[in-house]
Motif scaffolding. Structure first.
Motif, short mmCIF file in Angstrom:
data_model
loop_
_atom_site.label_atom_id
_atom_site.label_comp_id
_atom_site.label_asym_id
_atom_site.label_seq_id
_atom_site.Cartn_x
_atom_site.Cartn_y
_atom_site.Cartn_z
N PRO A 79 -0.52 2.99 -10.64
CA PRO A 79 -0.71 1.61 -11.07
C PRO A 79 0.54 0.98 -11.70
O PRO A 79 0.65 -0.25 -11.72
CB PRO A 79 -1.84 1.71 -12.11
N ASP A 80 1.48 1.77 -12.20
CA ASP A 80 2.67 1.13 -12.76
C ASP A 80 3.64 0.68 -11.67
O ASP A 80 4.65 0.05 -11.97
CB ASP A 80 3.37 2.09 -13.74
N GLN A 81 3.36 0.99 -10.42
CA GLN A 81 4.26 0.58 -9.34
C GLN A 81 3.78 -0.68 -8.62
O GLN A 81 4.47 -1.19 -7.74
CB GLN A 81 4.41 1.73 -8.33
N VAL A 82 2.57 -1.12 -8.98
CA VAL A 82 2.05 -2.33 -8.34
C VAL A 82 1.43 -3.25 -9.38
O VAL A 82 1.07 -2.82 -10.47
CB VAL A 82 0.98 -2.01 -7.27
N LEU A 83 1.35 -4.51 -9.00
CA LEU A 83 0.66 -5.48 -9.84
C LEU A 83 -0.53 -5.97 -9.03
O LEU A 83 -0.36 -6.41 -7.89
CB LEU A 83 1.61 -6.63 -10.15
N VAL A 84 -1.74 -5.83 -9.60
CA VAL A 84 -2.93 -6.36 -8.93
C VAL A 84 -3.41 -7.53 -9.76
O VAL A 84 -3.52 -7.43 -10.98
CB VAL A 84 -4.03 -5.28 -8.80
N PRO A 110 -3.82 -11.14 -14.31
CA PRO A 110 -3.64 -9.71 -14.03
C PRO A 110 -4.95 -8.95 -14.15
O PRO A 110 -5.76 -9.23 -15.04
CB PRO A 110 -2.65 -9.24 -15.11
N LEU A 111 -5.15 -8.00 -13.26
CA LEU A 111 -6.31 -7.12 -13.32
C LEU A 111 -5.86 -5.80 -13.93
O LEU A 111 -4.73 -5.35 -13.72
CB LEU A 111 -6.87 -6.88 -11.92
N VAL A 112 -6.78 -5.17 -14.67
CA VAL A 112 -6.42 -3.94 -15.38
C VAL A 112 -7.15 -2.76 -14.74
O VAL A 112 -8.35 -2.83 -14.50
CB VAL A 112 -6.83 -4.06 -16.87
N PRO A 113 -6.41 -1.68 -14.45
CA PRO A 113 -7.05 -0.53 -13.80
C PRO A 113 -7.77 0.36 -14.80
O PRO A 113 -7.42 0.40 -15.98
CB PRO A 113 -5.88 0.23 -13.19
#
Ligand SMILES: *Cc1c(COP(=O)(O)O)cnc(C)c1O
Length: 847
Positions: free
Chosen positions: A774-779, A795-798
């Motif tokens: 998740p630190d390599q992409v922004l959703v 921003p969405l949070v995983p």
């Protein structure tokens, strides 16, 4: 600057060196500060009044003045005292701390290298055509005023752009007088040993020598390159003869000299800029050569070296139509850069071509210099707010699947160097109101001060400036008619044209179709009535060159000449030939109204209208370029409806009609309606508003401060981060991009679930990330902006942990009154310190 170090010596041509005081004069003559600071004018006039009047080139005056005159002057205590005062002034200007030093004392920025195909600094250095050179020249002068550490790189043209004569039939003739380097205010760069500093580059397998020159522009140096070296083959000696002449084969070689030769010149001088500012795509090859230098210094491969260099490259685009970008065929590219790619950059030719193509793998596509500048740049900007928006559309194809608003192109609206364009009388008025140093720092106080200048003083300024222009027009037109062989009776008429008290409109620019220079001729009868109205007469002064091979543009000039002759309108309409900086200066100082009629949105910015502001002139212009953001009813007049209509003749007709109506019902009446003091009060109030609000905003001082704070300073910091540890970040970026690329096709969205909650929704978005974390992409959730507002990005949070196969549950609680269906999930790569989408344009949408 490096050239002040003992390693480099200047040569001063053919001047005798034994006279004391000559060094001082030389130093003054070779500092283009004289193009905006006129304190030394009297000095040159005393040396040779006639020559000074002809050339306004102190360097020519100094070299041509007789030895006796020189000796006499230098022996005259009054002259020597004047000289000493000027020298002290020059030294003081160099030594005093300026805006940049006081505002940004700890900046990571030590040098910006500004690359441009043309520079318009003075008519004594004719290496420009118009707008683009104007922007470059005025920004250099402002950088000098503000102490921003800039060096500039350009080409020295032996002929430059053509000079225009209008023959007796009203047809444009092109002349190419030779620019003798010995007569230009430039000096050759020399090595410590005394020999000229020459550079050797390769063109199509041949070694080509480049000569190098320097021009001092106050505190800023401009370095010039030319290929007219005796050691070169004849085909190469003429490469830098003409500006925008010849075909694409010549152009690509000039651009190689500018970009690749230019970077090598900086290297030879020991100059290491953190930031390269590319003024238009012409100079884009510099990004390749800069990367090559990094390859040599760090051992990085090309892709990593380019990633290191990118944040230090700023690309300013000036083009408003796709056809305006320079592009080169694969064959030309292969001929001139094939070996360079393989041997120097160690990449194959197709990898190089991909940098200049919209579809990187399309072998038929040519190489677009603007695309290279974007792919090698860390920031991109247009030159007005509207042009920023137009550029986001033009470059949208390079960022597929991205909304146009997010195409990474910002804007910095151009401005002009006010001290270069103000009339003597305007300078006096502004100095009294705002002080001598008004253009050398922040401009916040100017509006209040100029707002308090009384009506009488403003109107007096206008009157005296108009009188000067009328006198200049008469003298110049008479000379023009004499030279073109017009009969003496007509020469006599020329010397008496115009009236000092008549409303004077100016129109001067390149004669090309999109600028609609003949809009006023749409209804000749109505226009003639307007000009010759007894109560409210109008006079119009025109100037402008048509591109040498543009028959339609030349026909537009001839149409005006025939109109004037046929209707015997010499008293009311004058076309002055050979539009250049000197003529522009007289026009923008003298006119009451500056007219501009481009077809929106083809005028990227336009700068000529800004030059009248400081002189109290008013603008009547299409809502295009800078005027689309400057116009307000109290400062001038607007043409057009703020929409685009292509080249629809019906729109041209409607706008011609609107223009006549404006002139008949507003401009004319306001100018001629006088109070008991003889002052047109409404007119003067407009002048006051225009001078107070627009002059600071559209000065190059504001432009250069904006470039510095919004672009140069952040660029220098980001470049330093990437360049640290021998560019370690570059290799990491390439690796991570590769890693994301390997996984990209595996990324997917699952079924999005929306749960209505109080005041909004809870969105749950399943995402499969494969081997990515998740630190390599922004959703994020994305929704269009409503009613012109910016789009929403939430921003969405995983979840903390993934389930099998890199499946994550992302979620966000959104407060909104909009329907849930307005929100779409999307995923983009994210890196530490990397500009997305500029440096990685991948994006995945939920639908
Ligand atoms: C200012 C200037 C230009 C640029 O003017 P536009 O507004 O872009 O038409 C062109 N040529 C000369 C000589 C200038 O002084």
């Amino acid at each position: 600057m490096t050239t002040d170090s003992p390693t480099f010596r200047r040569s001063h041509g053919f001047l005798p060196t034994e006279m004391t005081g000559l060094d001082t004069l030389t130093g003054l003559a070779l500092d283009l500060r004289w193009s905006w600071n006129h304190a030394a004018d009297a000095l040159w006039q005393q040396l040779d009044a006639e020559l000074w009047d002809r050339t306004h080139n102190p360097w020519v005056v100094l070299q041509t003045a007789s030895r006796e005159a020189l000796q006499q002057r230098l022996a005259d205590p009054a002259f020597r005292a004047q000289m000493a005062a000027l020298l002290a002034q020059q030294q003081c200007a160099a030594a005093e701390p300026k805006w940049f030093q006081s505002q940004h004392p700890a900046a990571a920025l030590t040098c910006v290298a500004y690359f441009s195909m043309e520079f318009m600094l003075s008519e004594a250095l004719p290496i420009y055509v118009g707008g683009l050179g104007n922007v470059a020249g005025d920004q250099l002068k402002s950088a000098s005023d503000l102490g921003v550490p800039v060096v500039a790189v350009g080409l020295l043209y032996q002929q430059g752009y053509f000079r225009q004569e209008i023959d007796r039939q009203g047809a444009q003739q092109a002349l190419f007088p030779y620019n003798d380097p010995g007569q230009l205010p430039i000096t050759p760069l020399r090595l410590a040993s005394g020999e000229w500093l020459r550079l050797k580059i390769a063109l199509s397998g041949f070694p080509v020598w480049l000569r190098t020159w320097q021009v001092r522009v106050g505190g800023v140096m401009l370095y010039l390159l030319d290929s007219n070296d005796a050691a070169n083959l004849p085909v190469h000696r003429g490469l830098t003869a003409e500006l925008y002449g010849g075909g694409m084969e010549l152009r690509i070689q000039q651009e190689i000299i500018l970009g690749i030769g230019g970077w090598q010149l900086l290297k030879a001088l020991g100059i290491k800029p953190e930031v390269c500012h590319l003024n238009e795509g012409h100079a884009a090859f510099v990004v390749l050569e800069r990367a090559r230098t990094l390859m040599q210094e760090t051992g990085l491969a090309f892709a990593a070296a380019l990633a290191v260099a990118r944040p230090g490259n700023l690309f300013t685009t000036h083009t408003a139509v796709a056809a305006g970008f320079d592009h080169f065929s694969p064959a030309l590219m292969s001929q001139f850069l094939g070996d360079y790619a393989r041997q120097e950059l160690k990449i194959d030719f197709e990898t190089l071509m991909a940098l200049g193509r919209q579809s990187p793998t399309n072998p038929a596509e040519s190489f677009n210099m603007a695309f290279l500048a974007i792919r090698g740049g860390g920031a991109v900007n247009g030159v007005s707010r509207l042009h920023g928006a137009v550029s986001r559309q033009l470059f949208g194809a390079l960022f597929p699947r991205w909304p146009t608003d997010e195409v990474p192109v910002g804007h910095v609206t151009n401005g002009v160097h006010m001290p270069s364009w103000d009339a003597e009388a305007a300078d006096a008025l502004w100095t009294a109101a705002c002080g001598k140093d008004r253009w050398r720092g922040g401009l916040d106080a100017l509006a209040a001060h100029i707002g308090q200048v009384p009506d009488e003083a403003l109107w007096q300024l206008r009157t005296s400036c108009r009188q000067d222009l009328v006198a200049y027009t008469r003298a110049r037109l008479a000379r023009q008619f004499t030279v073109s062989g017009q009969p003496p009776a007509l020469v006599d008429i020329a010397s008496k044209v115009f009236d000092e008290n008549t409303l004077t409109i100016g129109f001067a620019r390149r004669f090309v179709a999109y600028k609609r220079p003949n809009l006023l001729l749409h209804d000749p009868e109505r226009f003639i009535r307007l000009l010759t109205n007894r109560a409210q007469p109008v006079q119009l002064v025109l100037a402008g060159k048509a591109p040498p091979f543009d028959e339609a543009g030349k026909a537009l000039i001839q149409q005006w000449m025939q109109f004037i002759a046929q209707h015997n309108l010499y008293q009311h309409v004058v076309f002055l030939s050979d539009y250049d900086l000197l003529l522009a200066e007289h026009l923008v100082q003298g006119v009451d109204v500056w007219l501009n009629t481009p077809r929106r949105p083809w005028e990227a910015c336009g700068t000529s209208g800004m030059k009248v502001l400081v002189n109290g002139g008013l603008n009547l212009s299409e809502l295009d370029g800078w005027w689309a953001e400057a116009y307000a009813p109290e400062v001038g007049w607007a043409l057009g409806d703020g929409q685009e209509h292509g080249d629809d003749p019906a729109q041209d007709a409607a706008e011609a009609d609107a223009l006549y109506t404006l002139l008949e019902t507003q401009v004319g009446p306001e100018f001629y309606q006088r109070d008991a003091r003889g002052i047109p009060v409404r007119w003067v109030e407009r002048m006051r508003q225009s001078m107070a609000t627009l002059t600071p905003q559209f000065s190059a001082n504001r432009t250069v401060r904006e470039y510095t704070e919004n672009y140069y300073l952040p660029a220098a910091t980001r470049y330093a981060q990437r360049a640290a540890n021998k560019g370690a970040a570059g290799a990491a970026i390439v690796q991570q991009r590769q890693h994301i690329g390997d996984e990209w096709d595996k990324l997917a969205f699952g079924e999005v679930q929306t749960e209505a909650v109080a005041n909004g929704y809870l969105f749950r978005v399943p995402v499969r990330l494969g081997a990515l974390t998740p630190d390599q992409v922004l959703v994020e959730l994305y929704a269009n902006g409503l009613g012109g507002a910016a789009a929403l990005r939430i921003p969405l949070v995983p979840d903390a942990a993934s389930s099998a196969e890199g499946r994550y549950q992302y979620q966000a609680l959104v407060t909104t009154t909009r329907p849930a269906g307005d929100f779409t999930a999307r995923l983009l790569p994210t890196y530490e310190g990397l500009a997305v989408p500029l440096e990685d344009d991948r994006i995945l949408w939920q639908r």
